[in-house]
Each structure stands twice: as C-alpha cells, then as structure tokens.
Design an enzyme around this catalytic site. Structure first.
Site, mmCIF file in Angstrom:
data_model
loop_
_atom_site.group_PDB
_atom_site.id
_atom_site.type_symbol
_atom_site.label_atom_id
_atom_site.label_comp_id
_atom_site.label_asym_id
_atom_site.label_seq_id
_atom_site.Cartn_x
_atom_site.Cartn_y
_atom_site.Cartn_z
ATOM 1 N N CYS A 125 0.853 -1.197 0.000
ATOM 2 C CA CYS A 125 0.000 0.000 0.000
ATOM 3 C C CYS A 125 0.882 1.238 0.000
ATOM 4 O O CYS A 125 1.821 1.336 0.775
ATOM 5 C CB CYS A 125 -0.900 -0.014 1.230
ATOM 6 S SG CYS A 125 -1.931 1.452 1.402
ATOM 7 N N TRP A 126 0.559 2.188 -0.863
ATOM 8 C CA TRP A 126 1.375 3.411 -0.986
ATOM 9 C C TRP A 126 0.733 4.552 -0.212
ATOM 10 O O TRP A 126 1.118 5.670 -0.360
ATOM 11 C CB TRP A 126 1.480 3.788 -2.460
ATOM 12 C CG TRP A 126 2.664 4.596 -2.863
ATOM 13 C CD1 TRP A 126 3.922 4.527 -2.348
ATOM 14 C CD2 TRP A 126 2.714 5.596 -3.903
ATOM 15 N NE1 TRP A 126 4.763 5.407 -3.008
ATOM 16 C CE2 TRP A 126 4.044 6.073 -3.965
ATOM 17 C CE3 TRP A 126 1.772 6.117 -4.791
ATOM 18 C CZ2 TRP A 126 4.448 7.046 -4.880
ATOM 19 C CZ3 TRP A 126 2.173 7.077 -5.699
ATOM 20 C CH2 TRP A 126 3.500 7.548 -5.742
ATOM 21 N N GLU A 127 -0.336 4.269 0.530
ATOM 22 C CA GLU A 127 -1.174 5.284 1.180
ATOM 23 C C GLU A 127 -1.435 6.437 0.211
ATOM 24 O O GLU A 127 -1.305 7.601 0.528
ATOM 25 C CB GLU A 127 -0.612 5.741 2.533
ATOM 26 C CG GLU A 127 0.599 6.656 2.555
ATOM 27 C CD GLU A 127 1.886 5.928 2.276
ATOM 28 O OE1 GLU A 127 2.856 6.595 1.995
ATOM 29 O OE2 GLU A 127 1.939 4.679 2.316
#
Ligand code: FAD
Ligand code: SF4
Ligand code: SF4
Lengths: 627, 160
Positions: free
Chosen positions: B42-44
């Site tokens: 997840c790369w936010e």
C-alpha cells in the site's frame, strides 16, 4: 485452464500502460488518426494509475516560452549538467519545444495552476517547476484519454509483446490477462506505445515489514515497460543511471518545493553546513567541468543532484548525521507553512501521516532527511529506458532510423519512463512524449509500414501457457506440503521479490552497502540473477492477484538484470551519489563520455553491450556567454 | 501507512476495489465488506479513501516506524471541485484543516473530442507540430523551435 481468450483484432495503436505517457499517447493518437482504432490496456484503473495516482503539487517541466522565461536549449543545458553530461539532447530538445502546449491544455481542461499575480505568469517553484493544485491531475488526463480511445481495458496486465511472424523485429501487439476475470487478452495491433512505467522495489527498500510499500516511486511501478521492451529485443540505454533521492525520512516526502519555494536548506546534526566540505575532493573525482561551485554561484547553474546526494551520504557515514532540513524559519510564515503541508497532501500523503503520528511539527523542529534506495526510471532526474529514434529535423544519423520515439523494434514506440536519455521530462514531459509517439505511430501506419503483420495461434497459445504457468505450478504442488508458504517446489511472488531485492541491494549498490559495488560483485550478482530466473520459472500463484505479482516480479527481474549488465559495462563512477564503482571511482571522460546501449537476444538471453556517441547539439552556457 | 476499513461503515459497494492502483482492496467473502489484503504493498495514495462513499476507509501509520494515535482524513467533493483535509497530531497539539481546489471547470466538458475537430492537413502531418500547435506553445502564432530558429548547430562532441 478455464479462462476465456479474448481477441481484440485490427488495432492500429495499442497503448500498453496508461500513466502520464500513455494517456498523452491515446489523446493525441485520435487527432492524427481520426479513423484509427485506439485501444488502451492498463493493469489498474486509468483514473488513478501510475506514478501520479495520488496527484502532484508541481509540474516540474515547463519552459514558459510564452512568458519569455526559457527556451528548449536552456532546458537541454540544465538536464545535461544535472546528468553529468549524459543525455539524448535531440530527444530532450524535442520534448522541451512541445511541453508548454501540453501544460496550456491542462489549464484549459481545468487543472488549477497557481499564478504569479504580479508577473501574470504561472507561479514558479523553481526555474523549471510551476505550482499546481494537482490532486486530480490523473483523473483529468484519464478523461482526455478515454475521450480519444475506442476501448479502455482496465485491470489488464500486459505480460508480453506480440512479435510479427512475417517480418523480423516488428511488433504485432501484446498479450496479458485480466486481473479480475482471469481472461487471457490478445491485442493484435499495428503499433504499440509502451507506457508501462519505471521500476521501484527492485532494490531493497529502507522500510521493512508492513511499511515495505512506503517507497518513493509507486510500489506498482514494476519495471514492466523495460521488461516488455527488453524481452522483445529492443535496445536499451543508460540503465546504469539509477536514481537515489534525498527525501524527508521514512515518509519520502518531496523536498523540491521546500528547497525552491519555501527556501529551506540543510545542515548536519550539529547545525553545520556540510556540503561544501565534500566538494574539493569530489571535484577531483568528477572534474571541474561537472562541479564548479564558483561558476554555479555566478551563473545559477545548479550542482548535479547526484553530487548533493554524495555530500549527504558522506556526511552521514562520517558520523555527523542525521541531515536536517531547516524549516523552522520559513514555517513561521503561515502562508509558507500551509504550502509545506499542501505539498505532501498533493503528492505524498504518507509524509503528513508520519509527521502527525510522530508529532513532528516543522514549525518548531527541523525534520530529518535521508537518501532513498535506488530506482530505475526514465522521466525523473534519470534517463533509463529504450534507445529511441529522434526527430527528423534535429537528430544526427546515429540517433535516427525513421520515426520519432520509435525503438529499435519496428512499430514499437514509447513515452515517459520507457524512453531512455530524456531525464527531467517529469509528468508534463512524459505526457508530451506520449503525444509525440502517437503522431509518429500514425505516420508509420499511414506510410504502409505495418502491412502484412502475421500472428499465428501457436505464438498465442505458447504465451497463454506461459502466462498462467504460476497458477498451474501452484495447483500441482500445493498439496506437497501440509500448509503454509514453505514449499520445496516453488516460491511465492513475495519470496521472489525479497530475494531479488536482497540481491540487488548487496551486489548492485543498494542502501545497505552505501551504494557501492564493483566488477566482482556485479559478476557474482549476475550469476545469482540467472539462478533466480530459473526459480522464477517455478514461481507459484494461488490466485489472480498473486498472478499479477508473479508477473510484476518477473518484469522487475528482467529490468534488474539489465541494470547490472549496464553497471558492469560502464567502468567508471559517472554519478557519485547514485552509485559507486569501487574499482573505478573516477569519472573517466576520455573513455566514457558516451551513452551505453545494450541488447538482449530474445532467443539466447545473451546481452551485447555497445557505446553510442554522445552528440552535443547545444553549446555550454559558459561558451555562449563568452561569445 | 496502510489502509483499513471500519466494519460498521462499509457496505461492500466495491468502489475502493475498482480504484486501488495496487489491486489490494478486496471484498472479504464472509463479511461482504472490503479490506486491504496486502498492507506492505500500500502506498497510502488515498485513492480508495477518496473514492469511498461511506468514509469507511482510514489510514494508520506503518507499524515499523509510526506510533498510534494520529489521523489524516480526506473528503473529496467532485461537485464543488475541492478536497478537504484534516490532520490531527498524536499529541493533540496540532489540528490542521486545509482545503484545495481539484479542478476549475466542471468535469466532462472541457476536454475536446478530437474525433470531431477538423482533420489535420498534409502540411501539418509533415511538420513537427502536435495538435493545437504552434499556437498552444506560445499562445500566439509564433512557430515551433528548431535548431535553426534558435541559432544552434550540432556541436561535434562524439568521444570515446
Ligand atoms: C512521489 C512522486 C513525486 C513526483 N513529483 C513530480 C512533480 O512534482 N512534478 C512532475 O512533473 N512529476 C513528478 N513526478 C514524476 C511523474 O509522476 C512521472 O515522471 C510520470 O508519471 C511518468 O510517466 P509514465 O507514463 O512513464 O509512468 P506512469 O505515470 O507511472 O504510468 C505507468 C502506467 O503503466 C501501468 N502499467 C504498469 N505495468 C503495466 C503492465 N504490465 N500492464 C499494463 N499496464 C501497466 C501503470 O499502472 C501505470 O498506469 C513524481 C513522481 C512521484 C512518484
Ligand atoms: S491507499 Fe492507495 S494503495 Fe493503499 S489501499 Fe488505498 S488505493 Fe490502494
Ligand atoms: S468503497 Fe467504502 S463502502 Fe465501498 S466497499 Fe470500499 S470501503 Fe466499503
């Protein structure tokens, strides 16, 4: 396998990967090819895919010719010095002369670009950067692409390019699978514009565990553009020119606006200026031509980005880290403070989350900086990518074999990270390159160059089998063990990725070895890479999501191998601060003022390396000033 | 800073699944609600957060370097063309509300349909121009830059 095969036939232009480059290509293709069939294949959803998914707060490449600010040749000089001499000046000039027209259209489409109210021009962050409210940058360019394309296939991951069986070295489309339905997609196309992005996560990231996704370049940048092109036999250039970024620690928040607009600066842990201390020795290593602090001071010629990294790396290694960004002064101004936060929210939200979580208020505390793990890309301050033909009216003969932005494989074009030698294109330049390749692709077709393409079922069936092999392999062997992920007959995609990252980190100059490597390390690394390739034949995917990850790691592997080959070939440390060849520490202009070009033979897997001449189209700023 | 989904708010509509560039928002088969299947990819990027009509998705700092107790929320309003952010510090000392425009024009109308614009002439095809050029470069009728117009020539620089 129960998955259906879906064939999309008679495509004129297939856009493989629709980030900033791909959307630019799809949009423009419709103008030059109003009756042509344009299809997009994208592994995510084009509304939020690619490096710009979360938005941007600046457009980093804008000339401003309209406001009398810069000409294309100024940008060529800038990118050239930043890349220590190594760029394709023809491609850069070409991108720079068109890029403003893309930005002006963005504004017309509704992109909020900030204005300098006094000058009437766009608000500049620096000489090349303008400030935007770019949260919806990607949805905007996606709308443009959707309006132009006949069909958009979201969630189709492209795994291979199809090759023409009637004529050698000519592309014939691509294949891939739908990540949701599992269907096998065959795109038979006269041309392909490859826009499948750069490579993150090929080196071990600084973050671990749950945080491993916190890399600077998006974790979904799987090096697909490179792998697709390399596997098709396209020549690559500058793959050794990986980039390391100085960013805010852990969150990797951008520093550009901080340095340029907010006028912050760095110091070591003891509050001292450290950079200039490292420059005399560094000047001996790279030569006065590339590092002349006095000239830089007098002409505002920037010091190459990699050399500034070098100073940080060395200061930290000397035990005077961490490096701090001095924000406390500028953040007393509420307007600048707000811009500082917006800058993160617009493109790296994680940095804001991190500061909120750790109570770092830059108004009262100077935040830490760090250098990232290396990335491979062609559109930022790096020039990795395919060896492309240049524009007819500019390029010298060695750089030109027909169509602008066409690779050494006929009918295969590229944009953004896929194109080698055009650093500092960024978002706007990538979109522009997409537009340029689309025009060329139309021309290529109109000239009758794509006639008689033949793709047999046997090629398609072979690829289909290969695409689903990780799932087959899983089915066959999962019951060899009781449960869990440890199996003597396969590794899963995450395990493969961890191994690749460890290998690249330790042998190709990652973070844990302070970016240092040498010929011996690289040779061992390449041997291990071969063995990893054998194991990747046995990678196992338990579902479609893992099948996507399996292909991503295969693409990352191919990209990494090419990076190692290039790094081994260039026997010098051309970009200290990005990586060091311990056995060749100096910049060696006499032997290596050249571009490096590789080709992997698709049949044997063997690499051929060559040097290509470096043409300077534009004179030095100093020479021009002296006249 | 990976995402998570509040059990009581999610209704399983799938918008987040549709948008996540990393393909990690999935619908749980038992609960029929969404969750993040691979937090370490997840790369936010907040794409799912912005897309969720129920405001059911939130983000908590990565366990390997961020302590608990903070929040960064976003509400994106396409109709009004703005995005609102609220940042709360862990120690409660800072609580920032920030607003930014996302577009200056209504969606869907201002991007031309190039199928309908007049087709390019042969002269344009043979030139270096792209769509809307040369006008859109300088916003006047000034032509495109070439080596000649800019007084440049290829400098011998080939070295080995
Ligand atoms: C944190 C960050 C900050 C940045 N800041 C700025 C800035 O301030 N200003 C600026 O101008 N630029 C900035 N950039 C750079 C800019 O975003 C890139 O230069 C640009 O997006 C590159 O365009 P591209 O088309 O080559 O790649 P991308 O935009 O990454 O597009 C690649 C596309 O290919 C798709 N894809 C990948 N593999 C496959 C496959 N196998 N099959 C199908 N599709 C596939 C991806 O999903 C994606 O949509 C920044 C980038 C990052 C990450
Ligand atoms: S924040 Fe981005 S990467 Fe993470 S789950 Fe949401 S959409 Fe996916
Ligand atoms: S978008 Fe929101 S409500 Fe819809 S499935 Fe995702 S989390 Fe649930």
């Amino acid at each position: 396998m129960a998955y259906k095969t879906i064939v999309e036939d008679n495509i004129d232009i297939l856009v493989a990967g629709a980030g900033l480059g791909g959307t630019g290509a799809a949009f423009e293709a419709r103008y030059w090819g109003q009756n042509k069939k344009i299809v997009i294949a994208e592994k995510a959803n084009i509304d939020r895919s690619g490096a710009v998914a979360q938005g941007l707060y600046a457009i980093n490449c804008y000339m401003g010719t309209r406001f009398g600010e810069n000409n294309p040749e100024d940008h060529v000089r800038y990118a050239r010095i930043d890349l220590m001499g190594m760029v394709r000046e023809d491609l850069l000039f070409d991108m720079a002369r068109h890029v403003d027209s893309a930005v002006h259209q963005f504004e017309e489409w509704g992109m909020p670009i900030m204005r300098d109210l006094e000058k009437g021009s766009f608000l500049r962050e620096g000489r090349w950067q303008i400030m935007i409210h770019g949260e919806s940058y990607k949805p905007l360019v996606a709308e443009a692409a959707k309006k132009s394309a006949d069909k958009v296939y979201n969630r189709v991951a492209v795994t291979h390019l199809l090759m023409d069986e009637a004529k050698e070295n000519r592309v014939a489309g691509a294949v891939g699978f739908n990540v949701r339905t599992g269907n096998f997609h065959v795109f038979k196309s006269k041309t392909v514009v490859c826009g499948a992005g750069g490579a993150s996560n090929i080196f071990k990231p600084r973050s671990v565990g749950e945080g491993a996704g916190r890399v600077w370049y998006a974790p979904w940048s799987s090096g697909s553009a490179y792998a697709l092109m390399i596997n098709a036999g396209a020549k690559m250039t500058q793959m050794e020119n990986r980039i390391v970024l100085a960013r805010f620690k852990d969150g990797y928040g951008p520093v550009g606006a901080y340095f340029l607009h907010l006028k912050t600066y760095t110091q070591n842990a003891y509050g001292e200026e450290y950079e200039s201390k490292w420059f005399p020795a560094l000047q001996k290593m790279v030569g006065k031509e590339y590092l002349d602090p006095e000239l830089s001071h007098a002409t505002h010629r920037p010091i190459p980005t990699c050399l500034r990294n070098h100073a940080i790396i060395n200061e930290v290694n000397a035990g005077r880290g961490p490096i701090h960004m001095v924000t406390m002064h500028s953040f007393q101004d509420p307007h600048l403070e707000e811009i500082g936060w917006h800058n993160f929210l617009g493109m790296t939200v994680g940095q804001a989350v991190l500061w909120a979580a750790t109570d770092v208020d830059p108004k009262y505390q100077n935040p830490e900086l760090t250098t990232s793990e290396p990335y491979v890309m062609g559109s930022h301050a790096t020039g990795c990518g395919a060896w492309c033909s240049g524009p007819e009216d500019i390029s010298p003969p060695e750089y030109q074999w027909g169509y602008n932005r066409m690779m050494t494989v006929e009918g295969l074009f590229g944009a953004g990270d896929a194109v080698g030698g055009t650093p500092h294109a960024f978002s706007s330049g990538s979109f522009t390159e997409g537009r340029i390749s689309a025009k060329s692709a139309c021309k290529y077709i109109d000239d009758g160059k794509a006639e008689g393409i033949r793709v047999t079922d046997s090629q398609i069936n072979k690829l289909k089998e290969e695409v689903y092999k990780p799932m087959e392999h899983y089915k066959i062997h999962r019951n060899d063990i009781v449960a869990g992920s440890v199996n003597p007959n396969y590794i899963n995609p995450r395990q493969a990725l961890d191994r690749l990252q460890k290998l690249m980190d330790e042998y190709a100059g990652g973070v844990t070895v302070s970016y240092m490597t040498n010929d011996k390390l690289l040779s061992i690394g390449l041997m291990k890479m071969k063995i990893l390739e054998e194991d990747l034949e046995k990678v196992a995917a338990s579902d479609l999501h893992e099948l996507l990850r399996a292909w991503e790691v295969k693409h990352r592997h191919r990209t990494s191998e090419c990076v190692m080959q290039h790094t081994l070939f260039r026997k010098e440390t051309r970009w200290p601060g990005y990586y060091y060849r311990g056995d060749a520490m100096k910049v060696d202009d006499e032997n290596w003022h050249v571009l490096t070009v590789s080709r992997r033979d698709p049949q044997t897997g063997a690499y051929t390396m060559e040097k290509a001449p470096l043409y300077h189209l534009v004179e030095d700023e100093t020479a021009a000033a002296a006249e | 800073m990976p995402t998570f989904v509040y059990m009581t708010r999610c209704d399983g509509c799938g918008h987040c699944v549709d948008i996540c560039p990393s393909d990690i928002m999935h619908i749980d088969t038992t609960y029929r609600r969404a969750y993040n299947i691979e937090p370490n990819m997840c790369w936010e990027c907040y794409s799912c957060v912005k897309a969720c009509p129920q405001n059911a998705i939130d983000v908590r700092g990565y366990a390997d370097f961020a302590p608990l107790g903070h929040s960064v929320r976003a509400v994106r309003d396409e109709e009004k063309g703005v995005i609102a952010w609220r940042i709360k510090f862990r120690n409660g000392k800072k609580d920032l509300s920030l607003l930014a425009p996302i577009t200056t024009k209504p969606w869907g109308k201002y991007i031309p349909q190039l199928r309908d614009v007049p087709a390019p002439t042969q002269e344009q095809r043979d030139s270096q121009y792209l769509y809307n050029e040369p006008k859109y470069i300088r916003m006047d009728d000034g032509g495109i830059h070439t080596l000649e117009t800019n007084g440049l020539k290829i400098v011998e620089g080939v070295q080995y």
